[in-house]
Enzyme design. Structure first.
Site, PDB file in Angstrom:
ATOM      1  N   PHE A 135       0.851  -1.193   0.000  1.00  0.00           N
ATOM      2  CA  PHE A 135       0.000   0.000   0.000  1.00  0.00           C
ATOM      3  C   PHE A 135       0.881   1.234   0.000  1.00  0.00           C
ATOM      4  CE2 PHE A 135      -2.547   3.421   1.821  1.00  0.00           C
ATOM      5  CZ  PHE A 135      -3.659   3.346   1.010  1.00  0.00           C
ATOM      6  N   ASP A 220       9.224   2.736   1.403  1.00  0.00           N
ATOM      7  CA  ASP A 220       8.027   3.425   1.888  1.00  0.00           C
ATOM      8  C   ASP A 220       7.935   3.169   3.388  1.00  0.00           C
ATOM      9  OD1 ASP A 220       5.541   4.193   2.728  1.00  0.00           O
ATOM     10  OD2 ASP A 220       4.447   3.336   1.024  1.00  0.00           O
ATOM     11  N   LYS A 249       2.486   9.698   8.195  1.00  0.00           N
ATOM     12  CA  LYS A 249       1.790   9.194   9.389  1.00  0.00           C
ATOM     13  C   LYS A 249       2.365   9.749  10.703  1.00  0.00           C
ATOM     14  CE  LYS A 249      -0.924   5.342   7.813  1.00  0.00           C
ATOM     15  NZ  LYS A 249      -0.605   4.691   6.537  1.00  0.00           N
TER      16      LYS A 249
HETATM   17  C1  LIG Z   1      -0.862   5.033   5.124  1.00  0.00           C
HETATM   18  C2  LIG Z   1       0.198   4.679   4.149  1.00  0.00           C
HETATM   19  C3  LIG Z   1       0.380   5.405   2.957  1.00  0.00           C
HETATM   20  C4  LIG Z   1      -0.552   6.531   2.555  1.00  0.00           C
HETATM   21  O1  LIG Z   1      -0.454   7.619   3.401  1.00  0.00           O
HETATM   22  P1  LIG Z   1      -1.585   8.771   3.315  1.00  0.00           P
HETATM   23  O2  LIG Z   1      -1.119   9.791   4.301  1.00  0.00           O
HETATM   24  O3  LIG Z   1      -2.887   8.140   3.645  1.00  0.00           O
HETATM   25  O4  LIG Z   1      -1.569   9.281   1.928  1.00  0.00           O
HETATM   26  C5  LIG Z   1       1.416   5.042   2.126  1.00  0.00           C
HETATM   27  N1  LIG Z   1       2.234   4.029   2.432  1.00  0.00           N
HETATM   28  C6  LIG Z   1       2.104   3.304   3.558  1.00  0.00           C
HETATM   29  C7  LIG Z   1       3.054   2.202   3.855  1.00  0.00           C
HETATM   30  C8  LIG Z   1       1.065   3.595   4.449  1.00  0.00           C
HETATM   31  O5  LIG Z   1       0.908   2.859   5.556  1.00  0.00           O
END
Ligand SMILES: *Cc1c(COP(=O)(O)O)cnc(C)c1O
Length: 399
Positions: A135, A220, A249
């Site tokens: 994700f 990420d 986050k």
């Molecule tokens: C939550 C998340 C995202 C997206 O972040 P947003 O602030 O919702 O755009 C991207 N990568 C990872 C691994 C995440 O947990």
């Protein structure tokens, strides 16, 4: 007073929030409109790294609020420069790009990798390798890089040349990577896709293959970053250093901010005019994130994440074994996943609802895994109380 039914009346229906509405929080406790108390093991979704209304963050926000809220990127500002300096000093990075969310940080990372590829190998060098179940956010580029096609289907033609392979499968990456690859994007622990840690050799293989093919390795760390796993960033515990790292986050502790970190050499491919955002580097967000990093980067705080994580994990393992609802806990630090057993597959939401009824906020990571990502400074007493309420709720979940 606003109620849950007003949500259905007023809001675009992309979410289905719980029936209660939280109105205030302190540390790892939250209260709803009726005054009912919850222990918060969700922290937004791994966002409120210092819990709710942490005095250091409240103070940083208030002080900055009296000074300067916003300037455009035709000007720079002190909180942004101070935060960038901290991130550069604490990580592999030389340069930082600020934005407002995880998706935007990944969007910047993918665009930068495409530009580096273009500059080095022309239009041909544009393939991005990503992983099943990953994700990376909800912009069309990042959601297409994500590993769940159902989230990117139905919006017309998708951004192309993104290849998905199974996570933790080095041979699968080796089979597809080539000199036409410009980047590999990977989570150090798969978050939304079920709390699945990378195997150490997998990340080392990715590093080796990326270097061999002049592709950029993008970590990420939107969920794993900012102390969540007990290291300031999870890469620090892997023997692997990425070329680009994305953070969001927990970085703002609840104030929206994202960051893309990289090296001088790579940053040089993003000269004036190639990318930008109105709010990126906003003084309020950067002041809060700077104060948060000062707390979370302390060795004692990071060590406490590991200790609390061990306590939490141990109790969950005992609970899983004695009740049979879930099997062995996965994850690191305070990023924990409880994989539901066969009879309860697909029912994560029921567990969330039952736990909230009993006064504990938990999350799912997909329908088959319960997720626990509390504040990094949650007290042992709150862990015990929240788990006791969670345990009491389990009997109300019927398969
Ligand atoms: C939550 C998340 C995202 C997206 O972040 P947003 O602030 O919702 O755009 C991207 N990568 C990872 C691994 C995440 O947990």
């Amino acid at each position: 007073m606003m109620t849950r039914s007003d949500f259905d009346r007023l809001m675009v229906p992309v979410y289905v929030p719980a029936a209660f509405i939280p109105v205030t929080g302190k540390g790892s406790r939250v209260w709803d409109q009726t005054g009912k108390e919850y222990i918060d093991f969700a922290a937004g979704i791994a966002v409120s790294a210092l819990g709710h209304a942490h005095p250091v963050l409240v103070d940083a926000l208030k002080q900055q609020a009296e000074k300067l809220w916003h300037v455009s990127n035709t000007l720079t500002n002190e909180p942004a420069l101070q935060l960038a300096d901290k991130l550069v000093n604490l990580t592999f990075a030389d340069k930082v790009f600020f934005c407002n969310s995880g998706a935007e940080a990944n969007e910047a990372a993918l665009k930068l990798a495409r530009r580096v590829g273009f500059n080095k190998g022309g239009i041909e060098k544009s393939e991005i390798i990503a992983f099943d179940k990953a994700f990376h956010g909800r912009t069309f580029f990042t959601v297409t890089a994500g590993g769940q096609p159902k989230y990117s289907d139905g919006f017309g033609p998708k951004p192309g040349n993104i290849t998905h392979v199974p996570y933790n499968d080095s041979a699968a990456v080796e089979a597809v990577i080539s000199d036409k690859t410009c980047a590999v994007i990977v989570e150090v622990i798969i978050g939304e896709g079920g709390i699945v840690p990378a195997e150490p050799d997998f990340l080392k293989t990715l590093r080796h293959l990326c270097s061999k093919h002049e592709a950029l390795l993008i970590f990420d760390e939107v969920q794993t970053g900012v102390g969540r796993t007990g290291s300031l960033y999870a890469y620090m515990n892997t023997d692997v250093v990425p070329d680009i790292l994305t953070s969001a986050k927990g970085l703002g502790g609840g104030f929206p901010i994202g960051a893309m970190l990289t090296t001088d050499e790579i940053a040089a491919h993003f000269p004036f005019g190639t990318h930008g955002t109105t709010y990126g580097g906003n003084p309020l967000a950067c002041a809060v994130a700077g104060a948060l990093l000062d707390v979370v980067s302390q060795p004692a705080v990071l060590q406490a994440v590991i200790d609390k994580g061990n306590l939490f994990r141990q109790q969950l393992n005992v609970l899983g074994e004695s009740t049979g609802y879930f099997s062995k806990i996965r994850g690191a630090g305070l990023m924990l996943g409880a994989p539901l057993t066969e009879a309860y597959l697909g029912q994560g939401k029921k567990f969330m609802t039952a736990a909230a009824d009993a006064g504990t906020l938990i999350l799912q990571a997909g329908p088959d895994v319960l997720r626990f990502v509390p504040s990094l400074v949650i007290s042992d007493e709150e862990i015990n109380e929240g788990l006791a309420r969670f345990e009491a709720s389990l009997k109300n979940v019927k398969s």
